[in-house]
Design a protein around this motif. Structure first.
Motif, PDB file in Angstrom:
ATOM      1  N   UNK A  98      45.570  59.484  47.000  1.00  0.00           N
ATOM      2  CA  UNK A  98      46.773  60.049  47.612  1.00  0.00           C
ATOM      3  C   UNK A  98      46.945  61.528  47.287  1.00  0.00           C
ATOM      4  N   UNK A  99      46.410  61.962  46.130  1.00  0.00           N
ATOM      5  CA  UNK A  99      46.537  63.357  45.730  1.00  0.00           C
ATOM      6  C   UNK A  99      45.844  64.297  46.709  1.00  0.00           C
ATOM      7  N   UNK A 100      44.888  63.759  47.472  1.00  0.00           N
ATOM      8  CA  UNK A 100      44.105  64.592  48.389  1.00  0.00           C
ATOM      9  C   UNK A 100      44.552  64.449  49.843  1.00  0.00           C
ATOM     10  N   UNK A 101      45.513  63.584  50.089  1.00  0.00           N
ATOM     11  CA  UNK A 101      45.899  63.281  51.456  1.00  0.00           C
ATOM     12  C   UNK A 101      47.069  64.117  51.960  1.00  0.00           C
ATOM     13  N   UNK A 102      47.555  65.057  51.152  1.00  0.00           N
ATOM     14  CA  UNK A 102      48.654  65.910  51.585  1.00  0.00           C
ATOM     15  C   UNK A 102      48.319  67.365  51.254  1.00  0.00           C
ATOM     16  N   UNK A 103      47.305  67.923  51.909  1.00  0.00           N
ATOM     17  CA  UNK A 103      46.914  69.304  51.625  1.00  0.00           C
ATOM     18  C   UNK A 103      47.971  70.285  52.115  1.00  0.00           C
ATOM     19  N   UNK A 104      48.087  71.451  51.482  1.00  0.00           N
ATOM     20  CA  UNK A 104      49.050  72.454  51.939  1.00  0.00           C
ATOM     21  C   UNK A 104      48.640  73.036  53.283  1.00  0.00           C
ATOM     22  N   UNK A 105      49.612  73.637  53.953  1.00  0.00           N
ATOM     23  CA  UNK A 105      49.330  74.232  55.258  1.00  0.00           C
ATOM     24  C   UNK A 105      48.361  75.398  55.141  1.00  0.00           C
ATOM     25  N   UNK A 106      48.420  76.106  54.019  1.00  0.00           N
ATOM     26  CA  UNK A 106      47.511  77.230  53.789  1.00  0.00           C
ATOM     27  C   UNK A 106      46.156  76.681  53.333  1.00  0.00           C
ATOM     28  N   UNK A 107      45.185  76.700  54.230  1.00  0.00           N
ATOM     29  CA  UNK A 107      43.870  76.117  53.934  1.00  0.00           C
ATOM     30  C   UNK A 107      43.169  76.833  52.790  1.00  0.00           C
ATOM     31  N   UNK A 108      43.420  78.133  52.638  1.00  0.00           N
ATOM     32  CA  UNK A 108      42.762  78.864  51.541  1.00  0.00           C
ATOM     33  C   UNK A 108      43.225  78.344  50.189  1.00  0.00           C
ATOM     34  N   UNK A 109      44.531  78.111  50.044  1.00  0.00           N
ATOM     35  CA  UNK A 109      45.053  77.587  48.782  1.00  0.00           C
ATOM     36  C   UNK A 109      44.421  76.234  48.478  1.00  0.00           C
ATOM     37  N   UNK A 110      44.261  75.401  49.505  1.00  0.00           N
ATOM     38  CA  UNK A 110      43.689  74.080  49.300  1.00  0.00           C
ATOM     39  C   UNK A 110      42.213  74.167  48.923  1.00  0.00           C
ATOM     40  N   UNK A 111      41.460  75.029  49.588  1.00  0.00           N
ATOM     41  CA  UNK A 111      40.047  75.183  49.246  1.00  0.00           C
ATOM     42  C   UNK A 111      39.887  75.698  47.823  1.00  0.00           C
ATOM     43  N   UNK A 112      40.730  76.650  47.441  1.00  0.00           N
ATOM     44  CA  UNK A 112      40.664  77.172  46.064  1.00  0.00           C
ATOM     45  C   UNK A 112      40.981  76.075  45.054  1.00  0.00           C
ATOM     46  N   UNK A 113      41.954  75.215  45.400  1.00  0.00           N
ATOM     47  CA  UNK A 113      42.324  74.131  44.481  1.00  0.00           C
ATOM     48  C   UNK A 113      41.193  73.121  44.344  1.00  0.00           C
TER      49      UNK A 113
END
Length: 214
Positions: free
Chosen positions: A105-120
């Motif tokens: 579930x931690x991976x099923x709600x990515x932020x709208x900003x794809x860069x922030x998610x890729x960095x995370x």
């Protein structure tokens, strides 16, 4: 408290005071937990979201700013700095041994900003390559388990003493009784058996990272 408000004609005053006291108690228990965490030599965590110890600064800012409060920018930055500052304990000498089981579930709600998610995601992969940090993913396919509905942290001190912290939505419970901590450890061990292996878990995260690229 609702009954007392009716009896004494105090509107919702006592209910509001009770809620404030409950939040203060939660804050005090969490502060005590952080003191234990700073001294822990072994940490085992099961998390429904990415834990603060493994968050990037941008992702932490995004999560903390999602609270429906009237925080000013300076207060938000103080919270971000405090959260990121806690990560220093991961590079202590010697560093604690850390195992984190992340629910899918931690991976099923990515932020709208794809860069922030890729960095995370990249940060999680990098953390897993450190010799003292193990990351596992608990897939939805693993089915029901004993710790559904909350997160769990198990901490062991250098003298062998252990504590547990059960955290739900806006609430938490610090557990110091050895018998209760032992039961929670058994639940955690069962969860670890259900999770993907560390190599398969990292492959899972790397695939998410690849899928998130433009």
């Amino acid at each position: 408290m609702e009954t007392l408000d009716r009896v004494y004609g105090t509107g919702e005053l006592l209910v509001r005071l009770w809620k404030l006291a409950r939040l203060d108690a939660f804050a005090d228990r969490y502060k005590l937990f952080m003191k234990y965490e700073a001294k822990a030599v072994i940490m085992h965590k099961y998390m429904l979201g990415i834990p603060g110890l493994l968050q990037t600064e941008d992702y932490a800012r995004l999560v903390l700013s999602s609270a429906p409060s009237l925080m000013c920018p300076d207060e938000l930055e103080e919270l971000v700095a405090a959260r990121i500052g806690r990560q220093d304990l991961l590079s202590a000498s010697p560093p604690p041994s850390v195992r984190v089981i992340l629910d899918e579930a931690a991976f099923m709600r990515p932020p709208a900003d794809a860069r922030i998610w890729r960095d995370q995601l990249s940060h999680l992969i990098g953390a897993s390559e450190l010799p003292n940090i193990t990351v596992q993913v608990l897939p939805f396919a693993a089915g029901p388990h004993d710790l559904m509905g909350g997160s769990l942290s198990l901490l062991w001190m250098a003298d062998g003493a252990a504590v547990a912290y059960l955290e739900g939505n806006k609430s938490g419970d610090l557990i110091e009784d050895p018998a209760e901590v032992g039961q929670l450890r058994l639940s955690y061990d069962h969860l670890r058996d259900m999770a993907l292996s560390p190599p398969d878990s990292i492959a899972f995260i790397k695939q998410l990272l690849e899928d998130s690229r433009p």
